[in-house]
Design an enzyme around this catalytic site. Structure first.
Site, PDB file in Angstrom:
ATOM      1  NE  ARG A  73      14.330 -16.620   7.886  1.00 48.62           N
ATOM      2  CZ  ARG A  73      13.809 -15.673   8.656  1.00 48.62           C
ATOM      3  NH1 ARG A  73      14.408 -15.329   9.774  1.00 48.62           N
ATOM      4  NH2 ARG A  73      12.683 -15.084   8.320  1.00 48.62           N
ATOM      5  NE  ARG A  97      10.707 -18.598  10.327  1.00 48.31           N
ATOM      6  CZ  ARG A  97      10.435 -17.290  10.342  1.00 48.31           C
ATOM      7  NH1 ARG A  97      10.895 -16.528  11.289  1.00 48.31           N
ATOM      8  NH2 ARG A  97       9.667 -16.790   9.426  1.00 48.31           N
ATOM      9  CG  ASP A 134      12.566 -14.833  13.024  1.00 46.42           C
ATOM     10  OD1 ASP A 134      12.981 -13.985  12.208  1.00 46.42           O
ATOM     11  OD2 ASP A 134      11.501 -14.699  13.659  1.00 46.42           O
ATOM     12  CG  ASP A 166      11.364 -11.268  14.923  1.00 48.53           C
ATOM     13  OD1 ASP A 166      11.968 -11.262  13.844  1.00 48.53           O
ATOM     14  OD2 ASP A 166      10.298 -11.896  15.113  1.00 48.53           O
TER      15      ASP A 166
HETATM   16  P1  ATP Z   1       7.263 -11.598  12.253  1.00 52.57           P
HETATM   17  O1  ATP Z   1       7.959 -10.261  12.116  1.00 52.57           O
HETATM   18  O2  ATP Z   1       5.760 -11.509  12.203  1.00 52.57           O
HETATM   19  O3  ATP Z   1       7.765 -12.378  13.438  1.00 52.57           O
HETATM   20  P2  ATP Z   1       9.030 -13.016  10.509  1.00 52.57           P
HETATM   21  O4  ATP Z   1      10.003 -12.874  11.647  1.00 52.57           O
HETATM   22  O5  ATP Z   1       8.792 -14.377   9.979  1.00 52.57           O
HETATM   23  O6  ATP Z   1       7.616 -12.416  10.924  1.00 52.57           O
HETATM   24  P3  ATP Z   1      10.847 -12.038   8.578  1.00 52.57           P
HETATM   25  O7  ATP Z   1      10.710 -12.692   7.249  1.00 52.57           O
HETATM   26  O8  ATP Z   1      11.950 -12.519   9.496  1.00 52.57           O
HETATM   27  O9  ATP Z   1       9.441 -12.093   9.326  1.00 52.57           O
HETATM   28  O10 ATP Z   1      11.061 -10.481   8.425  1.00 52.57           O
HETATM   29  C1  ATP Z   1      10.301  -9.732   7.543  1.00 52.57           C
HETATM   30  C2  ATP Z   1      10.637  -8.269   7.707  1.00 52.57           C
HETATM   31  O11 ATP Z   1      10.150  -7.758   8.946  1.00 52.57           O
HETATM   32  C3  ATP Z   1      12.116  -7.920   7.789  1.00 52.57           C
HETATM   33  O12 ATP Z   1      12.694  -7.835   6.514  1.00 52.57           O
HETATM   34  C4  ATP Z   1      12.118  -6.571   8.528  1.00 52.57           C
HETATM   35  O13 ATP Z   1      12.326  -5.491   7.652  1.00 52.57           O
HETATM   36  C5  ATP Z   1      10.716  -6.484   9.093  1.00 52.57           C
HETATM   37  N1  ATP Z   1      10.613  -6.053  10.494  1.00 52.57           N
HETATM   38  C6  ATP Z   1       9.748  -5.095  10.923  1.00 52.57           C
HETATM   39  N2  ATP Z   1       9.852  -4.892  12.237  1.00 52.57           N
HETATM   40  C7  ATP Z   1      10.818  -5.749  12.688  1.00 52.57           C
HETATM   41  C8  ATP Z   1      11.377  -5.995  13.976  1.00 52.57           C
HETATM   42  N3  ATP Z   1      10.947  -5.310  15.069  1.00 52.57           N
HETATM   43  N4  ATP Z   1      12.345  -6.937  14.082  1.00 52.57           N
HETATM   44  C9  ATP Z   1      12.760  -7.622  12.974  1.00 52.57           C
HETATM   45  N5  ATP Z   1      12.268  -7.434  11.725  1.00 52.57           N
HETATM   46  C10 ATP Z   1      11.303  -6.500  11.577  1.00 52.57           C
HETATM   47 CA    CA Z   2       9.654 -13.429  13.890  1.00 58.12          CA
HETATM   48 CA    CA Z   3      12.078 -11.912  11.714  1.00 56.11          CA
END
Ligand code: ATP
Ligand code: CA
Ligand code: CA
Length: 165
Positions: free
Chosen positions: A82, A91, A94, A96
């Site tokens: 990533r 990506r 990912d 979450d």
């Molecule tokens: P989304 O969170 O809308 O799915 P994304 O997954 O594309 O978007 P990332 O670039 O992977 O976003 O992550 C951005 C930031 O989101 C991370 O650096 C992290 O600090 C923050 N974040 C906030 N809440 C969460 C969560 N529940 N799980 C993972 N990351 C989180």
């Molecule tokens: Ca996400």
């Molecule tokens: Ca994420």
């Protein structure tokens, strides 16, 4: 120990292979995998001009704090290719945190439950497969109810390339 529901997604390269590797790394580095949904193929949300995703949800039993878990997830994302570019862009992987026990938290780094969980069919559908009766700790509705009420029009289909269980 806490139980966290996670959502894995990939829309670059060999999507299934990234998910499979992520599952191995999670089991090695983060705790015990208690449940795993089927794999779903989903239309991209937020930024539509990109390939479809494969998503799956799983239940992880972990002794890590939410912050430590996030760090490990980001390490795994990085190890699996990533590269952080635009928000919601394509990506390889990912991961979450959808929920962490019944915790509700909102810090600069973490929003738990995930801010968009109830707005995303691609997250609710896999989660509803393994946790239909789990009650969203902030909205006080089950995942099955949130899925039934979700107005996200983007397609979510079972994917027929199976992961080894
Ligand atoms: P989304 O969170 O809308 O799915 P994304 O997954 O594309 O978007 P990332 O670039 O992977 O976003 O992550 C951005 C930031 O989101 C991370 O650096 C992290 O600090 C923050 N974040 C906030 N809440 C969460 C969560 N529940 N799980 C993972 N990351 C989180
Ligand atoms: Ca996400
Ligand atoms: Ca994420």
């Amino acid at each position: 120990m806490q139980e966290a529901y996670l959502l894995l997604g990939s829309n670059q390269g060999d999507r299934l292979q990234w998910l499979q590797q992520a599952i191995c790394m999670l089991a090695l580095l983060c705790g015990n995998l208690l449940q795993k949904s089927s794999v779903y193929e989903t239309a991209p949300w937020g930024l539509e001009a990109q390939p479809h995703f494969l998503n799956l949800a799983l239940l992880l039993e972990t002794d890590k704090s939410p912050e430590a878990l996030l760090e490990s997830l980001q390490d795994i994302e990085e190890m699996l290719g990533r590269r952080r570019a635009e928000l919601w862009g394509p990506r390889t992987l990912d991961i979450d945190i959808l929920t962490y026990g019944n915790e509700v938290m909102h810090t600069e780094k973490l929003t738990i439950p995930h801010l968009f969980l109830h707005k995303r069919r691609f997250a609710l559908a896999p989660l509803a497969e393994i946790a239909p009766n789990f009650v969203h700790p902030q909205l006080h509705k089950t995942i099955a109810t949130l899925l039934a009420e979700c107005s996200d029009p983007l397609s979510v289909c079972l994917y027929d390339g199976f992961l080894a269980r």
